[in-house]
Design a protein around this motif. Structure first.
Motif, PDB file in Angstrom:
ATOM      1  N   GLU A  46       0.808  -1.174  -0.066  1.00  0.00           N
ATOM      2  CA  GLU A  46      -0.111   0.132  -0.024  1.00  0.00           C
ATOM      3  C   GLU A  46       0.801   1.346  -0.088  1.00  0.00           C
ATOM      4  O   GLU A  46       1.915   1.468   0.711  1.00  0.00           O
ATOM      5  CB  GLU A  46      -0.923  -0.084   1.311  1.00  0.00           C
ATOM      6  N   THR A 118       0.745   8.568   5.115  1.00  0.00           N
ATOM      7  CA  THR A 118      -0.697   8.840   5.301  1.00  0.00           C
ATOM      8  C   THR A 118      -1.338   7.233   5.396  1.00  0.00           C
ATOM      9  O   THR A 118      -1.337   6.555   4.334  1.00  0.00           O
ATOM     10  CB  THR A 118      -1.289   9.536   4.109  1.00  0.00           C
ATOM     11  N   SER A 120      -4.424   4.511   6.380  1.00  0.00           N
ATOM     12  CA  SER A 120      -5.964   4.419   6.661  1.00  0.00           C
ATOM     13  C   SER A 120      -6.049   3.401   8.089  1.00  0.00           C
ATOM     14  O   SER A 120      -5.304   2.458   8.009  1.00  0.00           O
ATOM     15  CB  SER A 120      -6.509   3.277   5.675  1.00  0.00           C
ATOM     16  N   ARG A 121      -6.723   4.279   8.912  1.00  0.00           N
ATOM     17  CA  ARG A 121      -7.036   3.335  10.233  1.00  0.00           C
ATOM     18  C   ARG A 121      -8.610   3.243  10.436  1.00  0.00           C
ATOM     19  O   ARG A 121      -9.376   4.271  10.165  1.00  0.00           O
ATOM     20  CB  ARG A 121      -6.491   4.558  11.362  1.00  0.00           C
ATOM     21  N   PRO A 122      -8.852   1.992  10.899  1.00  0.00           N
ATOM     22  CA  PRO A 122     -10.367   1.670  11.179  1.00  0.00           C
ATOM     23  C   PRO A 122     -10.827   2.357  12.488  1.00  0.00           C
ATOM     24  O   PRO A 122     -10.163   2.427  13.230  1.00  0.00           O
ATOM     25  CB  PRO A 122     -10.282   0.339  11.244  1.00  0.00           C
ATOM     26  N   SER A 129     -13.803   4.451   8.818  1.00  0.00           N
ATOM     27  CA  SER A 129     -12.186   4.456   8.803  1.00  0.00           C
ATOM     28  C   SER A 129     -11.845   5.896   8.200  1.00  0.00           C
ATOM     29  O   SER A 129     -12.673   6.452   7.524  1.00  0.00           O
ATOM     30  CB  SER A 129     -11.697   3.308   7.707  1.00  0.00           C
ATOM     31  N   GLY A 130     -10.844   6.034   8.284  1.00  0.00           N
ATOM     32  CA  GLY A 130     -10.236   7.386   7.883  1.00  0.00           C
ATOM     33  C   GLY A 130      -8.735   7.367   7.759  1.00  0.00           C
ATOM     34  O   GLY A 130      -7.980   6.580   8.259  1.00  0.00           O
ATOM     35  N   TYR A 131      -8.080   8.461   7.388  1.00  0.00           N
ATOM     36  CA  TYR A 131      -6.520   8.807   7.133  1.00  0.00           C
ATOM     37  C   TYR A 131      -6.142   9.445   8.151  1.00  0.00           C
ATOM     38  O   TYR A 131      -6.584  10.336   8.645  1.00  0.00           O
ATOM     39  CB  TYR A 131      -6.305   9.298   5.945  1.00  0.00           C
ATOM     40  N   GLN A 132      -4.887   8.782   8.791  1.00  0.00           N
ATOM     41  CA  GLN A 132      -4.450   9.240   9.875  1.00  0.00           C
ATOM     42  C   GLN A 132      -2.546   9.900   9.263  1.00  0.00           C
ATOM     43  O   GLN A 132      -2.120   8.927   8.680  1.00  0.00           O
ATOM     44  CB  GLN A 132      -4.183   8.425  11.376  1.00  0.00           C
ATOM     45  N   THR A 242     -10.264   8.644  13.595  1.00  0.00           N
ATOM     46  CA  THR A 242     -10.559   9.552  12.490  1.00  0.00           C
ATOM     47  C   THR A 242     -11.976   9.540  12.371  1.00  0.00           C
ATOM     48  O   THR A 242     -12.614  10.211  13.065  1.00  0.00           O
ATOM     49  CB  THR A 242      -9.703   8.797  11.277  1.00  0.00           C
TER      50      THR A 242
END
Length: 308
Positions: A46, A118, A120-122, A129-132, A242
């Motif tokens: 990824e 960057t 993706s974290r659930p 989910s979103g990006y941290q 997130t």
């Protein structure tokens, strides 16, 4: 009439001029803040980052040289890093080429890559989910003694003060006794009161916190960035979120209550997690709890060797 744009004109290069006197060796000379579109991949392929800034330097070891060939450093960065996936082989080749490009003027080179991972974290419970974003630096040095690499990574988290939590519980206990002393309550009635606004007597103060991790890497391999982030977040137990739903927010509040931490607690947890990390030989940790009670922040630092 002579043309100023004549292709036959030999342009001067003052860097090739020799000094008549012995000059001191310069440890590092080069450029910083160079923008590079760099592809950093996770272990599962990824893409974690798409741009970086780069600092590149070489030593100037020749006793009579006026300066280095700086443009060659820039061109090599473009060749090996620009729009490329970051691999071990590319980094090793680049470091060797940086030294070779100076034609005997330099014995060592250093490269600092600064980027934001960057990831993706659930969410904790729901399917959100979103990006941290995790600021990181990969510092690589090539010298006559060998190749060394160091990773610096910042992981944000939440911390709730154990003292404040204790005082909040005491305030709730006092309010409960004052409200119901001498009364015969059922469990349903007690539960209803505790769930009401009347029970919001006090809340423990929490703060945005940061763990700055430095790892001396044990080999030339590209670090397992997500693996290190997971290791740190699991050790602390309260990673920032997130995208969330209400059930996630409640789960996050529970996580904070289960992981009450002073800065001393945080660095001790990270010491235990990192002291056996397989990709490193030495680690350094600094934690910072950005206080919501005080006008100042709390910090703690700890370091040590990695044991296998």
């Amino acid at each position: 009439m002579a043309s100023f744009n004549s292709h036959n004109t030999v342009l001067p290069d003052v860097t090739t001029e020799q000094s008549t006197a012995q000059v001191p060796v310069i440890d590092k000379v080069g450029m910083q803040g160079i923008a590079i579109p760099l592809h950093i991949l996770g272990k599962r392929g990824e893409r974690l980052a798409s741009k970086a800034t780069v600092d590149v330097t070489v030593s100037l070891d020749h006793p009579n040289a006026k300066g280095i060939h700086m443009s060659r450093l820039y061109n090599l960065l473009q060749r090996y890093l620009s729009n490329q996936d970051l691999h071990k082989s590319a980094l090793v080749s680049l470091m060797n080429s940086l030294i070779e490009s100076q034609g005997g003027l330099s014995n060592s080179a250093q490269l600092n890559l600064h980027f934001d991972l960057t990831v993706s974290r659930p969410a904790l419970i729901s399917k959100m989910s979103g990006y941290q974003s995790y600021p990181a630096s990969l510092c690589v040095r090539r010298s006559p003694t060998g190749y060394k690499a160091q990773l610096k990574l910042t992981v944000p988290y939440s911390s709730t003060c154990p003292c404040s939590a204790s005082l909040s519980r005491q305030a709730l206990s006092d309010a409960f006794i004052q409200q119901f002393e001498g009364k015969d309550l059922s469990l349903v009635e007690m539960g209803a009161w505790l769930a009401s606004k009347q029970a919001s007597i006090a809340t423990a103060h929490a703060q945005r916190s940061f763990a700055d991790i430095t790892l001396d890497l044990s080999d030339n391999e590209i670090p397992d960035f997500i693996g290190i982030i997971d290791l740190v977040e699991n050790a602390l137990g309260t990673p920032l979120q997130t995208a969330v739903k209400r059930e996630d927010e409640q789960a996050f509040a529970k996580r904070n209550a289960e992981n009450l931490m002073f800065v001393e607690d945080s660095v001790r947890r990270l010491h235990e997690a990192l002291s056996t990390y397989y990709q490193a030989t030495y680690f350094r940790v600094k934690v910072e709890h950005q206080e919501s009670l005080h006008a100042h922040d709390a910090i703690a630092e700890l370091s040590g060797p990695v044991h296998r």
